[in-house]
Write a protein that holds these residues in place. Structure first.
Motif, PDB file in Angstrom:
ATOM      1  N   PHE A 197       0.841  -1.195   0.000  1.00 14.53           N
ATOM      2  CA  PHE A 197       0.000   0.000   0.000  1.00 14.53           C
ATOM      3  C   PHE A 197       0.874   1.242   0.000  1.00 14.53           C
ATOM      4  CE2 PHE A 197      -2.847  -2.966   2.467  1.00 14.53           C
ATOM      5  CZ  PHE A 197      -3.716  -3.202   1.414  1.00 14.53           C
ATOM      6  N   VAL A 198       0.471   2.243  -0.777  1.00 10.31           N
ATOM      7  CA  VAL A 198       1.157   3.531  -0.805  1.00 10.31           C
ATOM      8  C   VAL A 198       0.125   4.645  -0.891  1.00 10.31           C
ATOM      9  CG1 VAL A 198       3.287   2.676  -1.886  1.00 10.31           C
ATOM     10  CG2 VAL A 198       1.445   3.525  -3.323  1.00 10.31           C
ATOM     11  N   THR A 199       0.493   5.807  -0.398  1.00 12.10           N
ATOM     12  CA  THR A 199      -0.327   6.992  -0.607  1.00 12.10           C
ATOM     13  C   THR A 199       0.004   7.539  -1.990  1.00 12.10           C
ATOM     14  OG1 THR A 199       1.335   8.493   0.302  1.00 12.10           O
ATOM     15  CG2 THR A 199      -0.273   7.572   1.875  1.00 12.10           C
ATOM     16  N   ARG A 200      -0.775   8.476  -2.486  1.00  7.88           N
ATOM     17  CA  ARG A 200      -0.482   9.111  -3.777  1.00  7.88           C
ATOM     18  C   ARG A 200       0.895   9.773  -3.696  1.00  7.88           C
ATOM     19  NH1 ARG A 200       0.370   8.819  -8.489  1.00  7.88           N
ATOM     20  NH2 ARG A 200      -1.293   7.347  -8.386  1.00  7.88           N
ATOM     21  N   ALA A 201       1.175  10.457  -2.565  1.00  9.23           N
ATOM     22  CA  ALA A 201       2.482  11.105  -2.395  1.00  9.23           C
ATOM     23  C   ALA A 201       3.604  10.061  -2.393  1.00  9.23           C
ATOM     24  CB  ALA A 201       2.514  11.911  -1.097  1.00  9.23           C
ATOM     25  N   GLY A 202       3.353   8.903  -1.796  1.00  7.58           N
ATOM     26  CA  GLY A 202       4.343   7.835  -1.771  1.00  7.58           C
ATOM     27  C   GLY A 202       4.623   7.304  -3.164  1.00  7.58           C
ATOM     28  N   MET A 203       3.583   7.144  -3.974  1.00  6.63           N
ATOM     29  CA  MET A 203       3.776   6.685  -5.354  1.00  6.63           C
ATOM     30  C   MET A 203       4.557   7.732  -6.140  1.00  6.63           C
ATOM     31  SD  MET A 203       3.622   4.455  -7.661  1.00  6.63           S
ATOM     32  CE  MET A 203       2.365   3.205  -7.787  1.00  6.63           C
ATOM     33  N   ASP A 204       4.236   9.001  -5.926  1.00  8.79           N
ATOM     34  CA  ASP A 204       4.979  10.067  -6.604  1.00  8.79           C
ATOM     35  C   ASP A 204       6.457  10.025  -6.223  1.00  8.79           C
ATOM     36  OD1 ASP A 204       2.626  10.873  -7.820  1.00  8.79           O
ATOM     37  OD2 ASP A 204       2.290  12.577  -6.467  1.00  8.79           O
ATOM     38  N   GLN A 205       6.753   9.742  -4.951  1.00  3.64           N
ATOM     39  CA  GLN A 205       8.148   9.632  -4.509  1.00  3.64           C
ATOM     40  C   GLN A 205       8.853   8.475  -5.221  1.00  3.64           C
ATOM     41  OE1 GLN A 205       7.859   9.072  -0.268  1.00  3.64           O
ATOM     42  NE2 GLN A 205       7.979  11.269   0.165  1.00  3.64           N
ATOM     43  N   LEU A 206       8.161   7.343  -5.333  1.00  5.37           N
ATOM     44  CA  LEU A 206       8.754   6.188  -6.019  1.00  5.37           C
ATOM     45  C   LEU A 206       9.022   6.504  -7.488  1.00  5.37           C
ATOM     46  CD1 LEU A 206       6.612   3.270  -4.525  1.00  5.37           C
ATOM     47  CD2 LEU A 206       9.009   3.799  -4.019  1.00  5.37           C
ATOM     48  N   LEU A 207       8.079   7.160  -8.144  1.00 10.98           N
ATOM     49  CA  LEU A 207       8.253   7.515  -9.558  1.00 10.98           C
ATOM     50  C   LEU A 207       9.360   8.549  -9.744  1.00 10.98           C
ATOM     51  CD1 LEU A 207       4.506   7.592 -10.657  1.00 10.98           C
ATOM     52  CD2 LEU A 207       6.208   5.800 -11.130  1.00 10.98           C
ATOM     53  N   ASP A 208       9.460   9.501  -8.806  1.00 10.82           N
ATOM     54  CA  ASP A 208      10.554  10.485  -8.853  1.00 10.82           C
ATOM     55  C   ASP A 208      11.906   9.796  -8.685  1.00 10.82           C
ATOM     56  OD1 ASP A 208       8.729  12.537  -9.198  1.00 10.82           O
ATOM     57  OD2 ASP A 208       8.857  13.251  -7.114  1.00 10.82           O
ATOM     58  N   GLU A 209      11.968   8.835  -7.766  1.00 14.10           N
ATOM     59  CA  GLU A 209      13.207   8.090  -7.539  1.00 14.10           C
ATOM     60  C   GLU A 209      13.592   7.309  -8.798  1.00 14.10           C
ATOM     61  OE1 GLU A 209      14.994   4.603  -4.596  1.00 14.10           O
ATOM     62  OE2 GLU A 209      13.025   5.458  -4.150  1.00 14.10           O
ATOM     63  N   LYS A 210      12.602   6.717  -9.455  1.00 16.46           N
ATOM     64  CA  LYS A 210      12.854   5.978 -10.699  1.00 16.46           C
ATOM     65  C   LYS A 210      13.434   6.911 -11.758  1.00 16.46           C
ATOM     66  CE  LYS A 210      10.475   3.498 -14.372  1.00 16.46           C
ATOM     67  NZ  LYS A 210       9.159   3.123 -14.911  1.00 16.46           N
ATOM     68  N   GLN A 211      12.835   8.091 -11.920  1.00 15.13           N
ATOM     69  CA  GLN A 211      13.318   9.040 -12.918  1.00 15.13           C
ATOM     70  C   GLN A 211      14.734   9.509 -12.582  1.00 15.13           C
ATOM     71  OE1 GLN A 211      11.741   9.771 -15.903  1.00 15.13           O
ATOM     72  NE2 GLN A 211      13.803  10.534 -16.272  1.00 15.13           N
ATOM     73  N   MET A 212      15.002   9.698 -11.302  1.00 15.08           N
ATOM     74  CA  MET A 212      16.333  10.118 -10.871  1.00 15.08           C
ATOM     75  C   MET A 212      17.381   9.055 -11.229  1.00 15.08           C
ATOM     76  SD  MET A 212      17.443  11.389  -7.070  1.00 15.08           S
ATOM     77  CE  MET A 212      17.642   9.757  -6.396  1.00 15.08           C
ATOM     78  N   LEU A 213      17.041   7.777 -11.018  1.00 15.48           N
ATOM     79  CA  LEU A 213      17.971   6.699 -11.370  1.00 15.48           C
ATOM     80  C   LEU A 213      18.170   6.609 -12.879  1.00 15.48           C
ATOM     81  CD1 LEU A 213      16.884   3.902  -8.872  1.00 15.48           C
ATOM     82  CD2 LEU A 213      19.084   5.105  -8.925  1.00 15.48           C
ATOM     83  N   ILE A 214      17.101   6.804 -13.635  1.00 17.20           N
ATOM     84  CA  ILE A 214      17.215   6.793 -15.107  1.00 17.20           C
ATOM     85  C   ILE A 214      18.124   7.929 -15.564  1.00 17.20           C
ATOM     86  CG2 ILE A 214      15.927   7.190 -17.247  1.00 17.20           C
ATOM     87  CD1 ILE A 214      13.581   5.635 -15.885  1.00 17.20           C
ATOM     88  N   ASN A 215      17.933   9.112 -14.982  1.00 21.58           N
ATOM     89  CA  ASN A 215      18.791  10.261 -15.327  1.00 21.58           C
ATOM     90  C   ASN A 215      20.241   9.990 -14.959  1.00 21.58           C
ATOM     91  OD1 ASN A 215      16.492  11.592 -16.187  1.00 21.58           O
ATOM     92  ND2 ASN A 215      16.333  12.880 -14.368  1.00 21.58           N
ATOM     93  N   GLU A 216      20.445   9.402 -13.788  1.00 28.27           N
ATOM     94  CA  GLU A 216      21.803   9.086 -13.340  1.00 28.27           C
ATOM     95  C   GLU A 216      22.461   8.096 -14.309  1.00 28.27           C
ATOM     96  OE1 GLU A 216      23.839   7.107  -9.366  1.00 28.27           O
ATOM     97  OE2 GLU A 216      21.850   8.030  -9.198  1.00 28.27           O
ATOM     98  N   LYS A 217      21.680   7.130 -14.753  1.00 26.79           N
ATOM     99  CA  LYS A 217      22.172   6.125 -15.699  1.00 26.79           C
ATOM    100  C   LYS A 217      22.566   6.768 -17.029  1.00 26.79           C
ATOM    101  CE  LYS A 217      20.293   1.968 -17.874  1.00 26.79           C
ATOM    102  NZ  LYS A 217      19.177   1.023 -17.842  1.00 26.79           N
TER     103      LYS A 217
END
Length: 167
Positions: free
Chosen positions: A30-50
């Protein structure tokens, strides 16, 4: 090829990737909307880092890429399993996932406010506790005025629920 013919310098260093926050086997993520946004932001950050790896050393690049890919895979799995809970759909007068809870500690009278959130968004310094934590589990389905008792080895801790809110 026999191991005797492999140079030590040719051995790939396996990156050690820290696991994501603990989520018991078979428990919904279970995640809140804000929690899902954090996960998606983290994913984008890793993609950018890559995409922005810039080391001139090919070995360092490969090791960094392996590390990022491993972190990204763990994150993608967590996102795929995530179930966003709409806080507006929660019963507003009961403690459920996503609730902001105001508690008064029985013996000291201290007031504490916390929100029950997903395992990846839990951060006690920000007043966010995981839904699998003992306090969150003991709070579920309670209402304002109810007592929560946390069993401890030496002395139980009693809380009184002062307020419940969903924001």
């Amino acid at each position: 090829m026999s191991r005797g013919f492999v140079k030590e310098d040719d051995q790939e260093e396996v990156p050690i990737v820290p696991q994501r926050a603990y989520l018991p086997e078979g428990v919904a993520n279970f995640v809140t909307r804000a929690g899902m946004d954090q996960l998606l932001d983290e994913k984008q950050m890793l993609i950018n880092e890559k995409e922005n790896l810039s080391s001139t050393n090919e070995d360092e690049n490969r090791i960094a890429l392996n590390y990022i890919n491993a972190k990204l895979q763990l994150l993608i799995n967590r996102i795929a399993e995530a179930k966003v809970i709409d806080l507006k759909q929660q019963p507003q007068n009961e403690i459920r996932f996503g609730a902001f809870v105001t508690l008064k500690t029985g013996w000291s009278g201290n007031i504490q406010i916390f929100q029950i959130v997903g395992v990846d968004e839990a951060d006690i310094a920000k007043g966010k506790i995981s839904f699998i934590s003992p306090l969150a589990k003991a709070s579920i389905n309670k209402r304002v005025g109810d007592k929560i008792i946390l069993k401890r080895d030496r002395k139980d801790i009693v809380f009184e629920i002062m307020d419940i809110a969903y924001r």
